[in-house]
Every structure is written in structure tokens, then in C-alpha cells.
Design a protein around this motif. Structure first.
Motif, PDB file in Angstrom:
ATOM      1  N   PHE A 118       4.417  -3.124  -1.065  1.00  9.71           N
ATOM      2  CA  PHE A 118       3.384  -3.994  -0.505  1.00  9.71           C
ATOM      3  C   PHE A 118       2.272  -4.222  -1.535  1.00  9.71           C
ATOM      4  O   PHE A 118       1.886  -5.361  -1.808  1.00  9.71           O
ATOM      5  CB  PHE A 118       2.831  -3.365   0.778  1.00  9.71           C
ATOM      6  CG  PHE A 118       1.570  -3.990   1.286  1.00  9.71           C
ATOM      7  CD1 PHE A 118       1.597  -5.228   1.912  1.00  9.71           C
ATOM      8  CD2 PHE A 118       0.346  -3.345   1.156  1.00  9.71           C
ATOM      9  CE1 PHE A 118       0.428  -5.815   2.392  1.00  9.71           C
ATOM     10  CE2 PHE A 118      -0.818  -3.914   1.628  1.00  9.71           C
ATOM     11  CZ  PHE A 118      -0.782  -5.151   2.241  1.00  9.71           C
ATOM     12  N   ARG A 121       3.533  -6.514  -4.319  1.00  9.02           N
ATOM     13  CA  ARG A 121       3.674  -7.920  -3.935  1.00  9.02           C
ATOM     14  C   ARG A 121       2.320  -8.616  -3.834  1.00  9.02           C
ATOM     15  O   ARG A 121       2.195  -9.778  -4.220  1.00  9.02           O
ATOM     16  CB  ARG A 121       4.444  -8.033  -2.618  1.00  9.02           C
ATOM     17  CG  ARG A 121       5.919  -7.748  -2.816  1.00  9.02           C
ATOM     18  CD  ARG A 121       6.666  -7.659  -1.504  1.00  9.02           C
ATOM     19  NE  ARG A 121       8.064  -7.408  -1.757  1.00  9.02           N
ATOM     20  CZ  ARG A 121       9.032  -8.251  -1.428  1.00  9.02           C
ATOM     21  NH1 ARG A 121       8.750  -9.388  -0.834  1.00  9.02           N
ATOM     22  NH2 ARG A 121      10.283  -7.949  -1.686  1.00  9.02           N
ATOM     23  N   LEU A 159       7.640  -3.761   5.939  1.00  7.82           N
ATOM     24  CA  LEU A 159       7.027  -4.623   4.924  1.00  7.82           C
ATOM     25  C   LEU A 159       6.475  -5.892   5.563  1.00  7.82           C
ATOM     26  O   LEU A 159       5.343  -6.290   5.269  1.00  7.82           O
ATOM     27  CB  LEU A 159       8.034  -4.966   3.828  1.00  7.82           C
ATOM     28  CG  LEU A 159       7.515  -5.883   2.721  1.00  7.82           C
ATOM     29  CD1 LEU A 159       6.324  -5.269   1.990  1.00  7.82           C
ATOM     30  CD2 LEU A 159       8.633  -6.224   1.742  1.00  7.82           C
ATOM     31  N   LEU A 162       3.216  -5.204   7.360  1.00  8.40           N
ATOM     32  CA  LEU A 162       2.077  -5.054   6.446  1.00  8.40           C
ATOM     33  C   LEU A 162       1.629  -6.403   5.891  1.00  8.40           C
ATOM     34  O   LEU A 162       0.425  -6.685   5.800  1.00  8.40           O
ATOM     35  CB  LEU A 162       2.440  -4.110   5.302  1.00  8.40           C
ATOM     36  CG  LEU A 162       2.726  -2.658   5.679  1.00  8.40           C
ATOM     37  CD1 LEU A 162       3.189  -1.874   4.453  1.00  8.40           C
ATOM     38  CD2 LEU A 162       1.519  -2.006   6.322  1.00  8.40           C
ATOM     39  N   LEU A 163       2.599  -7.243   5.518  1.00 10.02           N
ATOM     40  CA  LEU A 163       2.262  -8.562   4.974  1.00 10.02           C
ATOM     41  C   LEU A 163       1.609  -9.449   6.038  1.00 10.02           C
ATOM     42  O   LEU A 163       0.697 -10.225   5.727  1.00 10.02           O
ATOM     43  CB  LEU A 163       3.510  -9.225   4.393  1.00 10.02           C
ATOM     44  CG  LEU A 163       4.118  -8.518   3.177  1.00 10.02           C
ATOM     45  CD1 LEU A 163       5.470  -9.118   2.825  1.00 10.02           C
ATOM     46  CD2 LEU A 163       3.173  -8.553   1.986  1.00 10.02           C
TER      47      LEU A 163
END
Length: 192
Positions: A118, A121, A159, A162-163
Motif C-alpha cells: 500500500f 503504491r 489492499l 486500504l486504497l
């Protein structure tokens, strides 16, 4: 520009780019309490097998891996990188233990590497998008990504969550959440 000047310019600019990225990921990891991972993140990029390919294919506006892949049909620096850095989903691809599934599948990533992925990214989106970056950039990249089908369902769910938190609530809220989660994760791991 002579070949030597171009090479030196590429070397300098590639070094700057990967170092800027490493520092940005490090800051993100520190915000999450992942101090060791923040320090160790992407050190293999400075080794000859990755760095020299990065210099050769440096363009400034995208990953040198894409240019190497277009030129050679394979990305040797990426193959090296993903095999040494556990925050990449490709590190966790293996043959399925389930004999009814043929071929390779994504394995469940430990939560600390999902958190580092995370952080990575978010930093990569900031570096490559510059002024066009928004808190939704990394989520949009995830949705467009070719490799998301290789993610283990648990990893993909974590993921994406979180994004989405980043896109909907902003950076401070997302990193506060990851820090609290990682603290609980470490306590859980100690009890095991």
C-alpha cells in the motif's frame, strides 16, 4: 548528446527517481509503524542487475521496466526485483496446493507486506503522476492493473480496502488506520 553524457544523465536521473521513491515509501512506512521495512524497502534497485537496466531504459515519465519489456520481451530487472522484495504480489505467486487448480496462483501475503505494498503504491502514484496525483490515484491504478487477478482473495480485499480508505477519507485517515492495524497485527503475531 554523446552516449557517455546520455548514460551519465540517465544514471543520475534514475538514481534520483528511485531514491525519491524510496524516501517517499520510507515516510509512508514510518507513518504505519513499519520502520524496518521503510528502511529496507527496494534496496535491490541499487544493485547492478537492477540499477544498470534502470539506467539503460530510463525515460523519466514511466518505469524503465516497461521500456525493457518492450525492447527485449522480458524484464530481467523486474524478475530480479520481484524475487527479492516481499511487498510485491508477484513474490507470492506459486503453484496451488489445491490439486484441482492447475497452474500458478497468488498466495496470501502477510499483512505487514500488504501494508508495505500500500505504501509503495501511494508513493509510486505520487512520483509518476506528479501534479496530477489525487488520493484516488493508487485505487484507480489498482482497478486498471493487469496483475490484480494474481492476488490472493484475502490480499486483494485488504489492499483494495486500504486504497478505498485513502481515496474516500484521505491520506491522514488511511495511514492512521494502517498504523493501528499493524500495531494489533504485531500483538497478534507475538501471541502465536
Amino acid at each position: 548528446m554523446s552516449d557517455t553524457k546520455k548514460y551519465l544523465s540517465n544514471a543520475y536521473n534514475h538514481f534520483k527517481t528511485i531514491t525519491r521513491h524510496k524516501i517517499e515509501v520510507g515516510k509512508n512506512c514510518f507513518r504505519c509503524g513499519l520502520y524496518r521495512q521503510g528502511i529496507m524497502h527496494d534496496l535491490s534497485k541499487y544493485g547492478p542487475s537492477e540499477f544498470l537496466m534502470g539506467v539503460k531504459y530510463y525515460q523519466g515519465n514511466r518505469s524503465p521496466n516497461d521500456a525493457e519489456r518492450e525492447d527485449k520481451g522480458v524484464t530481467t530487472s523486474w524478475l530480479h526485483h520481484k524475487g527479492r522484495n516481499k511487498h510485491h504480489l508477484e513474490y507470492w505467486v506459486d503453484y496451488s496446493a489445491d490439486r484441482s487448480i492447475s497452474g500458478m496462483v497468488g498466495m496470501k501475503m502477510p499483512d505487514n507486506y500488504i501494508a508495505e505494498m500500500f505504501c509503495d503504491r501511494v508513493a509510486a502514484s505520487k512520483i509518476y503522476q506528479g501534479d496530477d496525483y489525487t488520493d484516488a490515484s493508487a485505487l484507480n491504478y489498482f482497478y486498471r492493473g493487469r496483475s490484480k487477478t494474481m492476488l490472493h482473495p484475502y490480499t486483494a480485499k485488504k489492499l483494495e480496502m486500504l486504497l478505498k480508505k485513502l481515496a474516500e477519507e484521505g491520506e491522514d485517515a488511511a495511514f492512521r488506520y494502517v498504523k493501528r492495524y499493524m500495531k494489533a497485527y504485531r500483538k497478534y503475531k507475538k501471541r502465536k
